[in-house]
Write an enzyme that holds these catalytic residues in place. Structure first.
Site, PDB file in Angstrom:
ATOM      1  N   GLU A  34     -42.568  -0.607  20.156  1.00 26.76           N
ATOM      2  CA  GLU A  34     -43.631  -1.704  19.512  1.00 26.76           C
ATOM      3  C   GLU A  34     -44.409  -2.108  20.805  1.00 26.76           C
ATOM      4  OE1 GLU A  34     -44.225  -3.462  15.657  1.00 26.76           O
ATOM      5  OE2 GLU A  34     -41.901  -3.614  15.705  1.00 26.76           O
ATOM      6  N   TYR A 106     -39.179   4.940  17.809  1.00 28.56           N
ATOM      7  CA  TYR A 106     -39.538   4.100  17.122  1.00 28.56           C
ATOM      8  C   TYR A 106     -39.601   4.814  15.626  1.00 28.56           C
ATOM      9  CZ  TYR A 106     -42.186   0.093  14.718  1.00 28.56           C
ATOM     10  OH  TYR A 106     -42.508  -0.642  14.139  1.00 28.56           O
ATOM     11  N   ASP A 147     -35.285   1.706  17.851  1.00 27.21           N
ATOM     12  CA  ASP A 147     -35.472   0.993  16.506  1.00 27.21           C
ATOM     13  C   ASP A 147     -35.416   2.100  15.603  1.00 27.21           C
ATOM     14  OD1 ASP A 147     -36.174  -0.289  14.138  1.00 27.21           O
ATOM     15  OD2 ASP A 147     -37.784  -1.657  15.233  1.00 27.21           O
ATOM     16  N   ASN A 149     -35.029   1.637  12.365  1.00 27.89           N
ATOM     17  CA  ASN A 149     -35.420   1.010  11.040  1.00 27.89           C
ATOM     18  C   ASN A 149     -34.353   1.303   9.871  1.00 27.89           C
ATOM     19  OD1 ASN A 149     -37.488  -1.047  10.896  1.00 27.89           O
ATOM     20  ND2 ASN A 149     -39.028   0.842  11.579  1.00 27.89           N
ATOM     21  N   ASP A 247     -39.099 -10.535  17.485  1.00 24.64           N
ATOM     22  CA  ASP A 247     -38.393 -10.759  15.981  1.00 24.64           C
ATOM     23  C   ASP A 247     -36.934  -9.962  16.134  1.00 24.64           C
ATOM     24  OD1 ASP A 247     -39.706  -8.418  15.757  1.00 24.64           O
ATOM     25  OD2 ASP A 247     -40.686  -9.284  13.845  1.00 24.64           O
TER      26      ASP A 247
END
Length: 270
Positions: A34, A106, A147, A149, A247
């Protein structure tokens, strides 16, 4: 060798946080997600001043991935996943660093579900799984990191019953992750901490970090030859508590040196 992943949630907006963490922990290889920055806006000079070379794949406003190396050359091998269902999105980058092939990713979020975003997530997962199999077939030491997800198990999510229909926890996504790992990959953090509740992400809303209402969605997968070198690993969760932070928190593993290198480093008896 310490290898880490960190979803920075905007590399320029969080640059001070990133540099502070790099100085504090000095990882050897770092994968970022990101970036939210086009190719020409990546903060190369600031990272070089901190001792890191970089190889990156930017995108304006969204996505973006990068590989950093401390005091090492980076030999980039690809920007973009083979057969990516949407090559306009910067979600995968790959490079060789210090004898290890690093695949930084990602994976799409996929929400709302059902819908086209979830369908795209599953197609991207299929492309990743196919490429991962080809990487394993080479026999090279490989790390798939970033990441994903995905929360693979109920241990990886606060109050799993609330996430049953979410794209990060749906059975199809968890099955896809399990199928990927079953190729022969080792989930580094879960292997080191088999029964612990470990989170890598806490939402900005509802005081999630203070309540420890987190998710484990950032993963480090190791090819078979690297499993034997896995020494330690964890989450730098305190970084999530810093001012103007992401975050996500950084996740890392430590690898032992290859046996041949250790032998060369041992002086011969006189």
């Amino acid at each position: 060798m310490r290898i880490a992943t960190y979803n920075v949630n905007g590399v320029n907006g969080r640059l001070a946080v990133l540099l502070r963490w790099l100085e504090e922990t000095q990882p050897d290889i770092v994968c970022l997600q990101e970036l939210k920055a086009p190719q020409e806006k990546f903060p190369k000079a600031a990272l070089e001043a901190a001792g890191y070379t970089a190889y990156w794949h930017g995108q304006k406003s969204w996505n973006g991935v990068a590989i950093l190396a401390r005091g090492r050359d980076i030999h980039g091998t690809r920007r973009g996943l083979p057969h990516d269902p949407d090559p306009s999105q910067s979600r995968y980058i790959e490079a060789a660093v210090n004898g290890v092939l690093i695949g930084c990713l990602y994976l799409p979020n996929g929400n709302p579900t059902p819908g086209p975003k979830f369908d795209y997530k599953m197609r991207w997962f299929e492309a990743l799984t196919a490429h991962a199999a080809s990487l394993l077939a080479t026999g090279a030491p490989v790390v798939l990191i970033g990441d994903f997800n995905v929360m693979p198990t109920e241990l990886d999510v606060y109050k799993p019953e609330r996430w049953l229909d979410d794209a990060l926890f749906r059975p199809e996504v968890r099955d896809a992750f399990s199928g990927l790992v079953a190729q022969g990959w080792t989930d580094g953090i879960r292997t080191l901490h088999p029964t612990a509740r470990i989170y890598t992400f806490w939402d900005y809303f509802r005081n999630a970090f203070v309540r420890d209402a987190g998710l484990r969605i950032d993963h480090i997968l190791l090819s078979p030859s690297l499993k034997k070198r896995l020494k330690s690993g964890g989450v730098d969760r305190h970084v999530r508590g810093w001012d103007k932070t992401s975050d996500h928190a950084p996740v890392w593993i430590e690898l032992k040196a290859p046996i041949a290198s250790r032998r060369r480093a041992t002086p011969r008896a006189s």
